[in-house]
Design a protein around this motif. Sequence first.
Motif, short mmCIF file in Angstrom:
data_model
loop_
_atom_site.label_atom_id
_atom_site.label_comp_id
_atom_site.label_asym_id
_atom_site.label_seq_id
_atom_site.Cartn_x
_atom_site.Cartn_y
_atom_site.Cartn_z
N PRO B 231 -1.96 15.87 0.78
CA PRO B 231 -0.99 15.16 -0.07
C PRO B 231 -0.65 15.91 -1.35
O PRO B 231 0.44 15.73 -1.89
CB PRO B 231 -1.69 13.83 -0.37
CG PRO B 231 -3.14 14.09 -0.14
CD PRO B 231 -3.22 15.14 0.93
N VAL B 232 -1.57 16.75 -1.84
CA VAL B 232 -1.24 17.54 -3.04
C VAL B 232 -0.13 18.54 -2.71
O VAL B 232 0.79 18.76 -3.50
CB VAL B 232 -2.48 18.28 -3.58
CG1 VAL B 232 -2.11 19.13 -4.78
CG2 VAL B 232 -3.59 17.29 -3.96
N ARG B 233 -0.23 19.11 -1.52
CA ARG B 233 0.81 20.07 -1.10
C ARG B 233 2.16 19.37 -0.94
O ARG B 233 3.20 19.89 -1.37
CB ARG B 233 0.36 20.71 0.22
CG ARG B 233 1.35 21.67 0.85
CD ARG B 233 0.66 22.41 2.00
NE ARG B 233 1.60 22.91 2.99
CZ ARG B 233 1.24 23.38 4.19
NH1 ARG B 233 -0.04 23.40 4.54
NH2 ARG B 233 2.14 23.82 5.04
N ILE B 234 2.15 18.19 -0.35
CA ILE B 234 3.39 17.43 -0.17
C ILE B 234 3.98 17.07 -1.53
O ILE B 234 5.18 17.24 -1.78
CB ILE B 234 3.12 16.16 0.66
CG1 ILE B 234 2.64 16.53 2.06
CG2 ILE B 234 4.37 15.28 0.72
CD1 ILE B 234 2.01 15.38 2.82
N LEU B 235 3.11 16.60 -2.42
CA LEU B 235 3.57 16.18 -3.75
C LEU B 235 4.13 17.36 -4.53
O LEU B 235 5.17 17.25 -5.19
CB LEU B 235 2.39 15.54 -4.49
CG LEU B 235 2.67 14.93 -5.86
CD1 LEU B 235 3.72 13.83 -5.77
CD2 LEU B 235 1.39 14.37 -6.46
N ARG B 356 11.23 13.73 1.98
CA ARG B 356 10.31 14.88 1.96
C ARG B 356 8.88 14.51 2.37
O ARG B 356 7.98 15.34 2.26
CB ARG B 356 10.32 15.50 0.55
CG ARG B 356 11.59 16.31 0.31
CD ARG B 356 11.90 16.52 -1.14
NE ARG B 356 13.08 17.36 -1.29
CZ ARG B 356 14.35 16.91 -1.16
NH1 ARG B 356 14.57 15.64 -0.89
NH2 ARG B 356 15.37 17.74 -1.28
N ILE B 357 8.69 13.29 2.81
CA ILE B 357 7.35 12.87 3.25
C ILE B 357 7.26 13.01 4.77
O ILE B 357 8.08 12.46 5.49
CB ILE B 357 7.08 11.40 2.85
CG1 ILE B 357 7.26 11.21 1.33
CG2 ILE B 357 5.69 10.96 3.30
CD1 ILE B 357 6.30 11.99 0.48
N PRO B 358 6.29 13.78 5.26
CA PRO B 358 6.15 13.95 6.72
C PRO B 358 5.99 12.60 7.42
O PRO B 358 5.52 11.63 6.82
CB PRO B 358 4.88 14.79 6.86
CG PRO B 358 4.70 15.48 5.54
CD PRO B 358 5.27 14.54 4.52
N ALA B 359 6.37 12.59 8.69
CA ALA B 359 6.41 11.33 9.44
C ALA B 359 5.04 10.65 9.51
O ALA B 359 4.97 9.42 9.59
CB ALA B 359 6.95 11.58 10.84
N ASP B 360 3.95 11.42 9.50
CA ASP B 360 2.63 10.79 9.63
C ASP B 360 1.99 10.48 8.27
O ASP B 360 0.84 10.07 8.22
CB ASP B 360 1.69 11.63 10.50
CG ASP B 360 1.49 13.04 9.96
OD1 ASP B 360 2.25 13.45 9.04
OD2 ASP B 360 0.60 13.74 10.46
N CYS B 361 2.72 10.70 7.20
CA CYS B 361 2.23 10.37 5.86
C CYS B 361 3.09 9.25 5.29
O CYS B 361 4.05 8.82 5.90
CB CYS B 361 2.27 11.60 4.96
SG CYS B 361 1.23 12.95 5.58
N SER B 362 2.72 8.79 4.11
CA SER B 362 3.51 7.71 3.53
C SER B 362 3.54 7.88 2.01
O SER B 362 2.82 8.69 1.44
CB SER B 362 2.91 6.35 3.89
OG SER B 362 1.62 6.23 3.32
N VAL B 363 4.40 7.11 1.39
CA VAL B 363 4.50 7.16 -0.06
C VAL B 363 4.67 5.75 -0.59
O VAL B 363 5.33 4.91 0.03
CB VAL B 363 5.66 8.08 -0.51
CG1 VAL B 363 6.99 7.58 0.02
CG2 VAL B 363 5.69 8.22 -2.03
N GLU B 364 4.02 5.50 -1.71
CA GLU B 364 4.17 4.22 -2.42
C GLU B 364 4.83 4.49 -3.76
O GLU B 364 4.56 5.51 -4.39
CB GLU B 364 2.80 3.61 -2.72
CG GLU B 364 2.21 2.83 -1.60
CD GLU B 364 0.83 2.28 -2.00
OE1 GLU B 364 0.46 2.35 -3.19
OE2 GLU B 364 0.13 1.82 -1.09
N PHE B 365 5.66 3.56 -4.19
CA PHE B 365 6.31 3.69 -5.49
C PHE B 365 5.90 2.53 -6.39
O PHE B 365 5.86 1.38 -5.94
CB PHE B 365 7.84 3.66 -5.32
CG PHE B 365 8.37 4.79 -4.50
CD1 PHE B 365 8.66 6.03 -5.09
CD2 PHE B 365 8.59 4.63 -3.14
CE1 PHE B 365 9.16 7.07 -4.33
CE2 PHE B 365 9.09 5.68 -2.37
CZ PHE B 365 9.37 6.89 -2.95
N HIS B 366 5.59 2.85 -7.62
CA HIS B 366 5.28 1.81 -8.61
C HIS B 366 6.22 2.00 -9.79
O HIS B 366 6.14 3.02 -10.49
CB HIS B 366 3.83 1.94 -9.07
CG HIS B 366 2.85 1.84 -7.94
ND1 HIS B 366 2.47 0.65 -7.37
CD2 HIS B 366 2.19 2.80 -7.24
CE1 HIS B 366 1.61 0.87 -6.39
NE2 HIS B 366 1.43 2.17 -6.29
#
Lengths: 461, 461
Positions: B231-235, B356-366
């Motif tokens: 996730p650090v790489r994705i971020l 930009r988030i891979p299909a097997d990962c997810s993202v949350e927004f606050h």
Amino acid sequence: MSALAPVLARLDADLGASLERLFSLIRIKSISTDPAYADECRRAAEWLVADLKSIGFDASVRDTPGHPMVVAHHDGPAGAPHLLFYGHYDVQPVDPVELWHDDPFAASVKEIEPGRKVITGRGSADDKGQLMTFVETCRAWKAVHGSLPCRVTILFEGEEESGSASLKPFLTANAEELKADFALVCDTGMWNRETPAICVGLRGLVGEEIVVKAANRDLHSGEFGGAAANPVRILAKVLADIHDANGRVTIPGFYDGVEETPSQVLQSWETLGETAESFLGPIGLSQPVGERGRTVLEMVWARPTAEFNGISGGYTGKGFKTVIAAEASAKVSFRLVHSQDPAKIREAFRAFVRERIPADCSVEFHPHGGSPAIQLSYDAPFLAKAKQALSDEWPKEAVLLAMGGSIPIVGNFQHMLGMKSLLVGFGLSDDRIHSPNEKYDLASFHKGQRSWARILDALTQ
Amino acid sequence: MSALAPVLARLDADLGASLERLFSLIRIKSISTDPAYADECRRAAEWLVADLKSIGFDASVRDTPGHPMVVAHHDGPAGAPHLLFYGHYDVQPVDPVELWHDDPFAASVKEIEPGRKVITGRGSADDKGQLMTFVETCRAWKAVHGSLPCRVTILFEGEEESGSASLKPFLTANAEELKADFALVCDTGMWNRETPAICVGLRGLVGEEIVVKAANRDLHSGEFGGAAANPVRILAKVLADIHDANGRVTIPGFYDGVEETPSQVLQSWETLGETAESFLGPIGLSQPVGERGRTVLEMVWARPTAEFNGISGGYTGKGFKTVIAAEASAKVSFRLVHSQDPAKIREAFRAFVRERIPADCSVEFHPHGGSPAIQLSYDAPFLAKAKQALSDEWPKEAVLLAMGGSIPIVGNFQHMLGMKSLLVGFGLSDDRIHSPNEKYDLASFHKGQRSWARILDALTQ
């Protein structure tokens, strides 16, 4: 074959007694990390020395500043190789003890499914059960033939589970005594219950912490945002540049020393049936992120990586703070394979980062460890012999695999004693080592003994 | 000019007495954040009410759940505008008190360099000295003419330095009473000692915390490194994609609603002599990182930004841990200008990240806050009048500037009362507000009073 058959028969006949011996060893609470068990650690070392002496080894407890080592020697015929066998007699703590179904130090045999018996107890798999497979083989060989087929040195450590603080000084002080033609390290596992494995590759590691520094203090993002350099932005760009769209590392020279894995090895890995789904599914993922066109096993066993192990900068608490940090940092590690040079990788990475730091900012580097990969040559003769020996014992052919992580003892043997290691073990992924209800399959213990007999026979033909 | 000249003369003649009044107010220890000083806060409010009553205002202390407000009204001639003047009577704590050269609550006048006198004490600049400039102008006008040139409502707050908890409820409950044609807010500064300033723009803000999630647990980077999503790489990749090589934000639609600043305004900013070196030098930087081809003042006053205020993921303690984190997060904020829509910016950002988030990962927004920019129209008639009035008083022409940060009261007036604000103040960058040895130039106090007289005169012509 003449020498082997009676040894195998003896091992079969002696299984009950060999189990009793293993039970005796498991009952000794040799938890190395807890000083309250120091006497128990010494008792385990003394038990092993007595047992090895009973076989005919010249065995002794060797004091260290920590828990003692066990060193034992047995002669072999002239011309035969000299092998060093390594294992460790210390075990992990048993907490939380209430999760154990049985007393962790009351070893027993249980049938966990029809036809599958296991030995229970702390250390049954890691590593008391494993090291006793070799001891039992030596005992049987000696009993049948009155001798061993080669010169054998045994080294049992008592601090493997607590940092091995005494190991390097001991190897240095006793290098002459311990140096053999190669080492047998029995602390790994099988591919599965039917498929034995030899680990021929361990990835190396280079760790670097980088600290990007921009302004001379934290800034208010309202006042300076849009004009002043933001170290998190610089760091994100540096890290994002390290991989290309195909998952390849872009640092110039990074792949120097990386070899292609022989096609027959890749083919044997394919037969293992590991897929991206089976490998990543249990951790909730499905898409391998390594170099495109390579299998997931190749990615973790035979390809180098750049990983970002940590990142930190600015305000990371609850809520929000409109700050532009003065600095941001990341911990980056590289897993190395084959003959990649840790020092060159580190320098290439640093140059890559420096190129991306604006002129009015700076970067600091903090090295964390650097070790080359360990790789047995796929065509080493002793490797082919051991592979055949294992394949003869088990239902399926032995596989030559690699491990993504490192096993320090193997690096120590290679770099301090100039000695390569053959990593063979009979653990299974469900052994729950380091956890409550550790077990070791009875088949691992019994056929493990038989495997060593076959390997000794093959290596001394 | 007939109305103004005697008022200016009266202000000059009354300077000594006006100073004594300010000293009396400074001596009241109205530290709003410390409950021990609650009585002092009330005393300051009562002092102001008494003083305003002595001028002829209908003034009262208005209780809130926190420290009281002061509200005062004075009629003006029919047809003249209705102005709301805002200031705050509370002050910051004085710690560390040992760093003060004089008692922070014993106001006095000191000459700090030949010909330059300053008023010392906590609150001398922020905001007691500032708010009294306007009160003194009203007093002088009333004394000379027996009336004020327009209807004036005054609002003094007692919680500005401690979060303004009571402000919004008070504005809501008293909207009818407080709504004027526009507000005068006196809590800002001059460009320098010779150049007065009107703040016409305040950037808005959208904050978003994003959490990228990959594997269902932290992973060992040896075992999974190279295959499992990090996730650090994705971020890092997401953040790196937000700016292009020219410093421009790449999020689609981001610049919708951003206007070009009028060329005569840009020219006036250039005459201020602020350079990248002078702006960034004091914080140890030299290279502006905003959009190429724009000046540093334009970057912070008139251009939107994307800033990364915090980032966190994986192991961030001392030393090294070869972990692949399960998640990584960043706090991202956008400073908005002109008519950029906070809700649209937020959605555009979220879409940009999700892509930009891979299909097997997810993202949350606050979400963390969202407020549009405040921008006075550069050709508003009252702005031109105020600018001329200030230019008449000071050695150099007044500059219309903007601020990179936000002033909540201005947004509250605009969004809750539908009222624009004219931000005029006489503070200087060396006033040390919030710090030991706060001061307010005697020239700021005296010419500030004269400036308000000129502004009232200009706005009511």
